[in-house]
Write an enzyme that holds these catalytic residues in place. Structure first.
Site, mmCIF file in Angstrom:
data_model
loop_
_atom_site.group_PDB
_atom_site.id
_atom_site.type_symbol
_atom_site.label_atom_id
_atom_site.label_comp_id
_atom_site.label_asym_id
_atom_site.label_seq_id
_atom_site.Cartn_x
_atom_site.Cartn_y
_atom_site.Cartn_z
ATOM 1 N N HIS A 35 15.401 -2.477 1.084
ATOM 2 C CA HIS A 35 15.602 -2.797 3.119
ATOM 3 C C HIS A 35 17.083 -3.613 2.323
ATOM 4 O O HIS A 35 17.695 -3.755 3.242
ATOM 5 C CB HIS A 35 14.518 -3.188 3.596
ATOM 6 C CG HIS A 35 14.732 -2.810 4.879
ATOM 7 N ND1 HIS A 35 13.763 -3.427 5.665
ATOM 8 C CD2 HIS A 35 15.384 -2.534 5.698
ATOM 9 C CE1 HIS A 35 14.226 -3.362 7.207
ATOM 10 N NE2 HIS A 35 15.940 -2.769 7.136
ATOM 11 N N HIS A 54 5.958 -0.471 -2.653
ATOM 12 C CA HIS A 54 5.338 -1.525 -2.222
ATOM 13 C C HIS A 54 7.019 -2.786 -1.940
ATOM 14 O O HIS A 54 7.476 -2.662 -0.933
ATOM 15 C CB HIS A 54 4.504 -2.051 -1.424
ATOM 16 C CG HIS A 54 4.337 -3.383 0.105
ATOM 17 N ND1 HIS A 54 3.945 -2.190 1.191
ATOM 18 C CD2 HIS A 54 4.590 -4.215 0.501
ATOM 19 C CE1 HIS A 54 3.751 -3.247 2.380
ATOM 20 N NE2 HIS A 54 4.309 -3.428 1.790
ATOM 21 N N GLU A 55 6.919 -3.325 -2.626
ATOM 22 C CA GLU A 55 7.902 -4.444 -2.783
ATOM 23 C C GLU A 55 8.855 -3.563 -3.016
ATOM 24 O O GLU A 55 9.938 -4.812 -2.700
ATOM 25 C CB GLU A 55 7.547 -5.517 -3.894
ATOM 26 C CG GLU A 55 5.658 -5.932 -2.881
ATOM 27 C CD GLU A 55 5.863 -6.689 -2.276
ATOM 28 O OE1 GLU A 55 6.548 -7.553 -1.340
ATOM 29 O OE2 GLU A 55 3.958 -7.162 -1.650
ATOM 30 N N HIS A 65 10.274 -3.535 0.141
ATOM 31 C CA HIS A 65 11.404 -4.837 0.689
ATOM 32 C C HIS A 65 12.247 -5.004 -0.111
ATOM 33 O O HIS A 65 14.108 -4.957 0.917
ATOM 34 C CB HIS A 65 10.198 -5.017 0.811
ATOM 35 C CG HIS A 65 9.188 -5.359 1.865
ATOM 36 N ND1 HIS A 65 9.434 -5.295 2.674
ATOM 37 C CD2 HIS A 65 7.497 -6.007 0.977
ATOM 38 C CE1 HIS A 65 8.111 -6.066 3.921
ATOM 39 N NE2 HIS A 65 7.344 -6.227 2.090
#
Length: 678
Positions: free
Chosen positions: A476, A469-470, A473
């Site tokens: 991105h 998940h991190e 980020h």
């Protein structure tokens, strides 16, 4: 004094930063930024995009990077001295950014640029300019006199309150400890027993086990400890952290929450909005608080029957299979994780602890890096830099041999480190005014259990999805090709779309081919067996109904708090009403979850927690394209990279999604992925 916070080196000298560096460095950088602000608003500086970049952005970016380094250290290497130095400068930093955002002359300059140059700027600059003008309005640039002064005071006080809230949660988490006997620890996994025994011995308590409220310790106790009084004791401590029911009155966040909510509503009124939720949504995809609450309630209606079945199954299992442990026939809140793990073991014949033996951190990282190279064509290569703790790792990110970014990994829980997991930027990608290209740098922070002895750290499957998940980020932020700082990477992305790439990456953790790359038994070095994987997939949506309602409960509570003026006087009542409406299994009356709800009171998610569910719709639909065309299909990977990750905030999130998917998002994929399809 050689002050590392004044260095112009590409990377902060984290190992060299001391509390005494903060005041002189930040004061000097603030003064330089104020001079730049004055120059930018002077008549001699033309209303020209490049001119303002050259004069103002260079100074404010340098301040931002240095203050970001201080804020980061305050979150991951907190000491009383560092905290004091950080808090001493927080009002001045807040005041500067408030004055910058509310500067009428600067606002006029940007409006003049839009009128004179708007049509000739490239799309990224046009988007950045639109965002700046919007943000000037939201920052009070249109306010006058007393209203403007009061708005600035609200910003400063809100920053102080958010910092205090975060400190109270950290202190309450760090400050509670229980030294448990071997009998109390019956059922707890071996690696946790070893770690807690070593911690107790280091504290001069040999033969005991040091229990803390840090999640790598808290969760295994709640899942596996058969000693019910221990579970109750730990649960009560955890859910009353930073509240009037906690250990120390000075850590009670009650008054802070009330003041913060009142200030938010006052800010909204000054800006001409009915409530703070409306202010929050101006820069988001969702159009109104009513739309958000309708979305949440409709999703709750779909999830409720599944949640009720989850709860009924849990209670029946305890009644029929664990009657000796629960003679009164009822489950308490501190029993649910324990019984849930027992039921999962009985239903699917595996436990989180069994899977954990196959997920060593080194192997998971190796597999993760391989996936990034295969899907996105980038390589993470170990590199060196000054770090704030010996366990932190630093990597360079390359595409076709070319450096495109860098990232710090700080993965282990420890005292003085904020709970949770997050990605934060060190600096963004930016074509600087003198022409050089600044590359993006990121922090990825988690709170996993540390290695024990010579054995590597073991991760639960939930830990692995948190890491992915991190990393989503981080991708991105790091893979952007946009060169305009205001809209490169995650900058400028609507808050309720910013979770799309992070939630998207979690899906890889459920693919057989991927888990083969991530797994190797800590002792035998064997990969994860297919039979165990099949059980994991069968259990993937175990209690998905309960989990979905829990997230909706948090999101609706957040939205109602910020959409209802006067809510600061009835925080507990609002939460109770939301639980009565949404939950099938409300927690006990002493639960004070809201007192440690850092997302909305200290983490930027005020009237925005719904974003997780909103973005789940986007991410599930995006992943369905990979399901349709192949998880490792290079064409779909390229489309996702080009239309979502690389464009960042330079285009509206809905336009990004439609460019990738060819249509607007649908909720069907989310319901199907969570086993709640009709």
């Amino acid at each position: 004094m050689n002050n590392p916070l004044l260095s112009t080196a590409p990377l902060p000298a984290f190992a060299s930063i001391r509390p005494e560096h903060i005041q002189p460095a930040i004061s000097e950088l603030l003064e330089a930024a104020r001079r730049a602000q004055a120059e930018a608003t002077a008549d001699s500086t033309p209303a020209d995009f490049d001119a303002l970049e050259r004069v103002l952005s260079t100074a404010t970016e340098r301040l931002s990077v240095s203050w970001g380094a201080v804020s980061h250290m305050n979150a991951v290497a907190n000491t009383p001295e560092l905290r004091e130095a950080y808090n001493a400068m927080l009002p001045a930093v807040t005041e500067f950014y408030t004055s910058l955002g509310a500067d009428e002359k600067l606002f006029a300059k940007y409006k003049a640029i839009q009128q004179a140059q708007g049509a000739t700027l490239n799309p990224a600059r046009q988007q950045a300019l639109r965002h700046w003008i919007r943000d000037f309005v939201l920052s009070g640039a249109d306010l006058q006199g007393e209203a403007k002064t009061r708005f600035a005071a609200i910003q400063e006080r809100s920053a102080e309150l958010g910092q205090a809230f975060s400190e109270h949660v950290m202190d309450a988490t760090d400050g509670w400890v229980h030294y448990a006997s071997a009998a109390e620890m019956a059922g707890v996994p071996e690696d946790v027993l070893t770690q807690t025994a070593q911690a107790a011995e280091a504290d001069g308590k040999p033969g005991l086990h040091k229990i803390t409220l840090h999640f790598p310790c808290y969760l295994p106790v709640m899942q596996y400890a058969s000693h019910r009084p221990l579970r109750e004791r730990v649960y009560r401590a955890y859910v009353t952290r930073a509240s009037e029911l906690g250990d120390k009155p000075e850590w009670d966040n009650g008054a802070l929450m009330r003041e913060m909510l009142a200030l938010h509503q006052e800010e909204a009124a000054l800006l001409g909005y009915a409530n703070y939720a409306e202010v929050s949504l101006v820069a988001k995809m969702a159009e109104s608080p009513a739309q958000v609450m309708t979305f949440l309630r409709e999703l709750a209606a779909k999830a409720r029957p599944h949640a009720q079945r989850d709860l009924d199954a849990l209670r029946a299992f305890a009644r029929e299979q664990l009657a000796a442990e629960f003679p009164e026939g009822t489950l308490q809140a501190w029993d649910q994780a324990y019984v849930s793990e027992k039921l999962k073991m009985a239903r699917y014949a595996f436990s989180d602890q069994e899977v954990k033996q196959y997920l060593t951190l080194p192997r998971v990282l190796e597999g993760l890096f391989s996936i990034l190279e295969r899907v996105f064509g980038v390589r993470l290569i170990a590199d060196t830099a000054e770090v704030w703790h010996e366990s932190v790792r630093f990597y360079r990110l390359e595409r076709q041999g070319q450096l495109i970014g860098q990232v710090y990994l700080d993965l282990y829980a420890r005292t003085g480190k904020r709970p949770g997991a997050w990605m934060d930027e060190v600096r963004g990608r930016w074509r600087r005014p003198e022409g050089s290209l600044q590359l993006p740098v990121a922090h990825l922070v988690c709170n996993f259990a540390s290695p024990v002895g010579d054995r590597p750290a073991l991760l639960t499957h939930d830990d692995v999805t948190t890491l992915f998940h991190e990393v989503g980020h981080g991708l991105h932020h790091l893979l952007t090709r946009v060169e305009e700082a205001g809209v490169s990477g995650i900058s400028g992305v609507e808050w309720d779309a910013v979770e799309l790439p992070s939630q998207f990456m979690e899906n890889f953790c459920w693919e057989w081919e991927v888990l083969q790359q991530l797994s190797r038994h800590v002792d035998s070095c064997e990969p994860l067996p297919r039979s165990l994987y099949d059980k994991m997939v069968a259990a993937k949506n175990y209690q998905a109904g309960l989990q979905t309602l829990r997230q909706i409960e948090f999101a609706l509570f957040d939205m109602r708090l910020h959409a209802e003026p006067g809510s600061e006087q009835r925080i507990q009542q609002v939460l109770d009403e939301v639980r009565a409406e949404i939950s099938v299994n409300p927690p006990p009356a002493f639960n004070r979850f809201q007192h440690s709800f850092s997302h909305i009171f200290a983490g930027g998610y005020s009237a925005g927690y719904y974003s997780y569910k909103w973005a789940e719709v986007l991410s599930a639909d995006a992943w369905s394209a990979f399901e349709e065309e192949g998880v490792f299909n290079p064409d779909v990977g390229r489309r996702y990279l080009e239309n979502i990750l690389e464009v960042g905030g330079s285009r509206d999130a809905m336009d990004n999604f439609k460019a990738f998917r060819g249509r607007e998002p649908r909720i069907d994929a989310l319901l199907r992925h969570q086993g709640m399809a009709a």
